[in-house]
Scaffold this active site. Structure first.
Site, mmCIF file in Angstrom:
data_model
loop_
_atom_site.group_PDB
_atom_site.id
_atom_site.type_symbol
_atom_site.label_atom_id
_atom_site.label_comp_id
_atom_site.label_asym_id
_atom_site.label_seq_id
_atom_site.Cartn_x
_atom_site.Cartn_y
_atom_site.Cartn_z
ATOM 1 N N ARG A 180 45.773 29.102 35.336
ATOM 2 C CA ARG A 180 47.229 29.178 35.213
ATOM 3 C C ARG A 180 47.931 28.484 36.369
ATOM 4 N NH1 ARG A 180 47.731 35.415 33.948
ATOM 5 N NH2 ARG A 180 45.643 35.429 34.817
ATOM 6 N N SER A 229 41.244 40.446 38.805
ATOM 7 C CA SER A 229 41.443 41.814 38.329
ATOM 8 C C SER A 229 40.132 42.618 38.434
ATOM 9 C CB SER A 229 41.916 41.774 36.883
ATOM 10 O OG SER A 229 41.005 41.006 36.128
ATOM 11 N N CYS A 284 48.457 41.365 45.444
ATOM 12 C CA CYS A 284 47.485 42.465 45.408
ATOM 13 C C CYS A 284 47.846 43.495 46.479
ATOM 14 C CB CYS A 284 46.079 41.951 45.602
ATOM 15 S SG CYS A 284 45.883 41.151 47.174
ATOM 16 N N GLU A 385 47.659 49.289 37.208
ATOM 17 C CA GLU A 385 48.146 48.145 37.984
ATOM 18 C C GLU A 385 49.124 47.366 37.101
ATOM 19 O OE1 GLU A 385 45.573 44.738 38.919
ATOM 20 O OE2 GLU A 385 46.658 44.541 40.811
HETATM 21 P P1 NAD Z 1 41.921 37.462 36.465
HETATM 22 O O1 NAD Z 1 40.874 38.479 36.705
HETATM 23 O O2 NAD Z 1 42.524 37.372 35.103
HETATM 24 O O3 NAD Z 1 41.338 35.986 36.753
HETATM 25 C C1 NAD Z 1 40.714 35.652 37.976
HETATM 26 C C2 NAD Z 1 39.700 34.533 37.719
HETATM 27 O O4 NAD Z 1 38.684 35.014 36.844
HETATM 28 C C3 NAD Z 1 40.282 33.287 37.074
HETATM 29 O O5 NAD Z 1 39.729 32.154 37.710
HETATM 30 C C4 NAD Z 1 39.843 33.382 35.619
HETATM 31 O O6 NAD Z 1 39.587 32.111 35.038
HETATM 32 C C5 NAD Z 1 38.553 34.179 35.699
HETATM 33 N N1 NAD Z 1 38.350 35.084 34.560
HETATM 34 C C6 NAD Z 1 39.294 35.757 33.853
HETATM 35 N N2 NAD Z 1 38.714 36.529 32.905
HETATM 36 C C7 NAD Z 1 37.374 36.346 33.031
HETATM 37 C C8 NAD Z 1 36.241 36.874 32.345
HETATM 38 N N3 NAD Z 1 36.374 37.730 31.333
HETATM 39 N N4 NAD Z 1 35.012 36.459 32.719
HETATM 40 C C9 NAD Z 1 34.855 35.589 33.735
HETATM 41 N N5 NAD Z 1 35.894 35.056 34.422
HETATM 42 C C10 NAD Z 1 37.137 35.429 34.078
HETATM 43 O O7 NAD Z 1 43.028 37.679 37.584
HETATM 44 P P2 NAD Z 1 44.486 37.012 37.704
HETATM 45 O O8 NAD Z 1 45.364 37.554 36.623
HETATM 46 O O9 NAD Z 1 44.370 35.543 37.873
HETATM 47 O O10 NAD Z 1 44.953 37.593 39.124
HETATM 48 C C11 NAD Z 1 45.605 38.827 39.264
HETATM 49 C C12 NAD Z 1 44.643 39.907 39.673
HETATM 50 O O11 NAD Z 1 44.001 39.551 40.890
HETATM 51 C C13 NAD Z 1 45.332 41.236 39.947
HETATM 52 O O12 NAD Z 1 44.560 42.269 39.405
HETATM 53 C C14 NAD Z 1 45.355 41.311 41.465
HETATM 54 O O13 NAD Z 1 45.419 42.613 42.009
HETATM 55 C C15 NAD Z 1 44.076 40.643 41.806
HETATM 56 N N6 NAD Z 1 44.062 40.159 43.174
HETATM 57 C C16 NAD Z 1 43.324 40.860 44.082
HETATM 58 C C17 NAD Z 1 43.308 40.465 45.412
HETATM 59 C C18 NAD Z 1 42.521 41.235 46.431
HETATM 60 O O14 NAD Z 1 42.401 40.777 47.540
HETATM 61 N N7 NAD Z 1 41.965 42.376 46.093
HETATM 62 C C19 NAD Z 1 44.047 39.342 45.810
HETATM 63 C C20 NAD Z 1 44.785 38.643 44.848
HETATM 64 C C21 NAD Z 1 44.785 39.064 43.526
#
Ligand code: NAD
Length: 492
Positions: A180, A229, A284, A385
């Protein structure tokens, strides 16, 4: 025919067209304009990148650390030179305000600066004469090929939690940005091309879950970092660990803030609303739950409501804007649905941010700050969340009750307290079950030389991102026990 550019992957020092048959459009969340198309790279692109990165590792690990960091000094200078352009790119694809984009880029650069200390940070240990004439020492060696899988919400900063440490320690890397928000890393890799790392040291593969799974299964990739996530973090941690890789996976969050009646009213109000509504709540470390103790409820509910309602919402590139849109129309409807569910469960609307339309940006994914009070403790708003500009408020009678409520949550990314009592703050710091603690701070984001310490369902792994943890994660220890025959061992 579309004139929108399709992004290429960067593999082995060249921009290479993905073999993907499918693409996704990347939209500016404030204007809905299509910025670029991103390829959904299949496993064969990952395979190509992994093979090139593995081949490059053999030579890169032999480059002395003081020379390896020269590349990072060049990168730091290029990032500074292109600072404003990169910050605007973050705002265009993610929606956050320009100041927030500048902030994340500053933290990215700070990580490059810290990693320039690798020659010292990577030092080993030495013990002479563990027995007569025998010495023992520990050296740190790079792990091999590391993959860095990123979320949408910090397209500039999060790759830099890892990349500088990984390459400075002698590893080669493959970055997989969020589908995205892939433009920022595209621009960063144009700078990395100018840095002239040896071919194959830094690689970029755009893609989606299928691309991630190919990374998790690839035998030439030894280390995986993930931020996203919780459900996906758990999947990444499980699958990559089962394949024998070292993994750190940061997950989602639900960050509670405790407000005591003795907290400074104007400062606390401003800090709490910045935390809850900055980046449209898509941090986050965003405040998601405000737990008022005793009389704090009467003092802070109206103050927070006023600050939330007066927040300027608009396009992040426009002056004076304090909050941008959320990332996608789907995300906006999901957040509105959660608010609706909260109301059905008995929450009361203190400030309603739904149905937001920003003049001039009618197609943007805008919401305004929303505050819900009286939320049931086990309900949707208290537990889920939301990842949007929604603050839930809960009320308790004592600090003990507030801390118990904080600790009852499934996540442990951050917890904060607002008070002028040192004793209450210390009790909170000591007992709160979260890895990042704020005391009169609303976004307790660790500097690059501290670990980003999530706990519970916010983190899967042992070593965290940044600083010394990064160096430990991207190196493996080797212990050598050594004897030389001769005068040192004569009596043996
Ligand atoms: P997301 O989990 O949807 O995606 C993250 C990455 O995983 C992307 O590169 C995506 O292509 C990949 N992905 C998505 N679904 C997948 C699957 N089923 N199998 C394998 N790969 C997959 O997260 P997002 O919406 O991009 O980001 C937001 C989330 O990230 C929130 O939950 C937030 O809290 C978290 N976050 C956590 C921290 C931390 O330090 N703990 C920091 C930033 C964001």
């Amino acid at each position: 025919m579309s004139t929108i550019e399709k992004l290429n992957n960067f593999i082995d020092g060249s921009w290479i067209e993905s073999s993907a048959s499918k693409i996704l459009e990347v939209h500016n969340p404030a204007t809905a304009e299509v910025l670029v198309n991103v390829p959904l790279s299949p496993a064969e692109d990952v395979d190509r990148a992994a093979k090139m990165a593995a081949a490059a590792f053999h030579e890169w690990r032999r480059v002395p650390a003081p020379i390896r960091i020269q590349y990072l000094f060049r990168l730091k200078n290029l990032l500074e030179e292109h600072f404003e352009e990169l910050a605007s790119t973050v705002t265009m694809e993610n929606g956050k305000t320009l100041d927030d984009s500048r902030g994340e880029l500053r933290r990215a650069i700070e990580n490059v600066e810290v990693a320039c200390g690798i020659p010292t940070m990577m030092l080993g240990d030495f013990s002479e004469d563990i027995t007569r004439g025998v010495d023992e020492y520990m050296i740190r060696q790079p792990v091999g090929v590391a993959a860095i899988i990123c979320p949408f919400n910090f397209p500039a900063m999060i790759p830099f939690w890892y990349l500088p440490y990984a390459v400075a320690c002698g590893n080669t890397v493959i970055v997989k940005p969020s589908e995205r928000t892939p433009l920022t890393m595209h621009k960063v890799f144009q700078l990395l091309e100018e840095v002239k790392f040896p071919k194959g040291v830094v690689n970029l593969v755009n893609g989606v879950p299928e691309t991630v799974d190919a990374i998790l299964d690839h035998p030439l990739i030894q280390a995986v970092t993930f931020v996203g996530s919780t459900a996906v973090a758990r999947h990444v941690y499980g699958r990559a660990s089962a394949n024998g890789k070292r993994v750190q996976a940061q997950g989602g969050a639900k960050n509670p803030l405790i407000i005591l009646p003795d907290a400074d009213v104007s400062l606390t109000t401003s800090i709490v609303t910045d935390s809850a509504f900055g980046n449209a709540g898509q941090r986050c470390l965003a405040a998601s739950l405000a737990i008022t103790v005793g009389e704090a409820s009467q003092i802070f509910t109206p103050a927070l409501a006023e600050a939330a309602a007066s927040r300027v919402v608009g396009y992040g590139l426009d002056k004076g804007v304090q909050m941008g849109p959320v990332i996608t129309p789907q995300s906006k409807s999901r957040i509105e649905g959660l608010i609706e569910k909260g109301l059905e469960e008995g929450a009361k609307l203190v400030v309603d941010g739904r149905d937001a339309v920003v003049s001039g940006y009618e197609r943007g994914n805008f919401l305004r700050p929303t505050i819900l009070s009286g939320i049931p403790r086990g309900g949707t708003i208290a537990r889920t969340e939301i990842f949007g500009p929604v603050l839930g408020m809960l009320h308790v009678d004592s600090v003990e009750e507030a801390i118990a409520l904080v600790n009852s949550g499934e996540y442990g990314n951050m917890a904060c307290v607002f008070t002028s009592s040192g004793a209450a703050a210390r009790k909170f710091r000591y007992e709160a079950e979260a890895g990042n603690i704020g005391i009169n701070i609303g976004v307790a984001a660790p500097m690059a030389f501290f670990p980003f310490s999530g706990w519970k369902n916010s983190f899967f792994g042992t070593l965290h991102a940044q600083g010394k943890h990064g160096v430990e994660f991207f190196t493996q220890t080797k212990v050598v026990v050594e004897r030389w025959l001769g005068e040192w061992s004569r009596k043996f």
